[in-house]
Design an enzyme around this catalytic site. Structure first.
Site, PDB file in Angstrom:
ATOM      1  N   LEU A 219      50.543  39.824  46.640  1.00 59.45           N
ATOM      2  CA  LEU A 219      49.536  39.173  45.823  1.00 59.45           C
ATOM      3  C   LEU A 219      50.146  38.571  44.562  1.00 59.45           C
ATOM      4  CD1 LEU A 219      46.475  38.636  45.553  1.00 59.45           C
ATOM      5  CD2 LEU A 219      46.343  40.763  44.223  1.00 59.45           C
ATOM      6  N   ASP A 220      49.835  37.287  44.326  1.00 61.70           N
ATOM      7  CA  ASP A 220      50.254  36.569  43.113  1.00 61.70           C
ATOM      8  C   ASP A 220      51.762  36.484  42.946  1.00 61.70           C
ATOM      9  OD1 ASP A 220      47.640  36.022  42.411  1.00 61.70           O
ATOM     10  OD2 ASP A 220      47.439  37.826  41.186  1.00 61.70           O
ATOM     11  N   GLU A 221      52.526  36.598  44.033  1.00 64.13           N
ATOM     12  CA  GLU A 221      53.980  36.514  43.924  1.00 64.13           C
ATOM     13  C   GLU A 221      54.565  35.365  44.739  1.00 64.13           C
ATOM     14  OE1 GLU A 221      55.966  40.189  44.641  1.00 64.13           O
ATOM     15  OE2 GLU A 221      54.724  41.323  43.224  1.00 64.13           O
TER      16      GLU A 221
END
Length: 276
Positions: A219-221
């Protein structure tokens, strides 16, 4: 946030046609010469050319926008003619008709600012996209999609229905011939924007920012496509901070979608090369 699936081949042209060729490969002498010679020998004219050498990885990246003459080679013939050059230089390459829009499925939850901005720009022709559907895990934004004449699909997601929802989404992507999926503030667990804005206000925040990136299992990477910040000060209250944040989120996501659908974003490991 975006994720991509391959585009189909386009039909044979009967008039001058614009193409975009993107290339990623190990850096070595003769690359640019071979590419430009190929375009010349195929009767093409280069409109725009950008390149980048990553000296840390010795990888080479190139985007070439060119035009073919009327009655010239079609897309399949152009790809066949380029294949030996791609093999010679161990290239990962793709070639598209520059004017073919990306069929873009937009996913959203309850916050509609990013969706509204994308649909408005689509409706005015300023984004190279078609929007066959809007998908949401809530029904709040169905009227907005309806106002633009876009089919709205409600796919609720709970811990018990997540696998079923994923299957239905993958089915839609296939049925609609989707090239690009855009997460326009789509979240299965919604953040409390108003509560966060109160925290930011209490701490005297001076910058509001947003990031658009590719989707990965982490997530969000995912590799970042675009980021921006807006400077704020003590005069903005919590509600005004929310508005400022939404405005910058919309701008950042729209720029990311524009660059992706103009074939200007190339992956470089966990990073991106963006020919803006």
């Amino acid at each position: 946030m975006t994720m991509s699936v391959p585009l189909p081949h386009v039909a044979q042209p009967s008039s001058p046609t614009e193409y975009v060729l993107t290339i990623t490969c190990p850096d070595r002498p003769g690359l640019v010469a071979d590419v430009t010679r190929y375009i010349f020998e195929c009767g093409g004219n280069i409109v725009e050319s950008q390149q980048f050498e990553d000296r840390l990885t010795t990888r080479f990246f190139m985007r070439v926008h060119f035009v073919t003459v009327s009655g010239g080679l079609g897309p399949d013939e152009l790809r066949t003619a380029f294949a030996p050059i791609g093999a010679k230089h161990a290239m990962t390459w793709e070639m598209w008709n520059a004017r073919d829009p990306f069929r873009t499925l937009i996913m959203v939850s309850r916050l509609g600012h990013c969706l509204n901005d994308l649909l408005f720009r689509w409706s005015t022709g300023s984004l190279n996209i078609e929007v066959p559907a809007v998908v949401s895990n809530h029904t709040d934004l169905a009227p907005l999609a309806d106002a633009y004449g876009i089919p709205f699909h409600h796919i609720p997601v709970t811990p018990d229905t997540k696998q079923q929802a994923d299957r239905r989404l993958r089915g839609l992507v296939g049925e609609l011939g989707v090239h690009l999926v855009v997460l326009a503030r789509y979240m299965q667990v919604l953040s409390e924007d108003f509560a966060l804005s109160h925290q930011a206000f209490a701490r005297g925040v001076k910058l509001v920012g947003a990031t658009a990136h590719f989707v990965t299992p982490q997530l969000d990477e995912g590799p970042i496509i675009e980021q921006d910040v807006l400077r704020v000060d003590h005069r903005l209250g919590p509600d005004e901070l929310v508005t400022a944040g939404q405005e910058i989120e919309s701008r950042v996501l729209t720029r990311a979608v524009r660059w992706r659908t103009d074939n200007r974003v190339l992956l470089n490991g966990d990073r991106t090369v963006v020919f803006s």
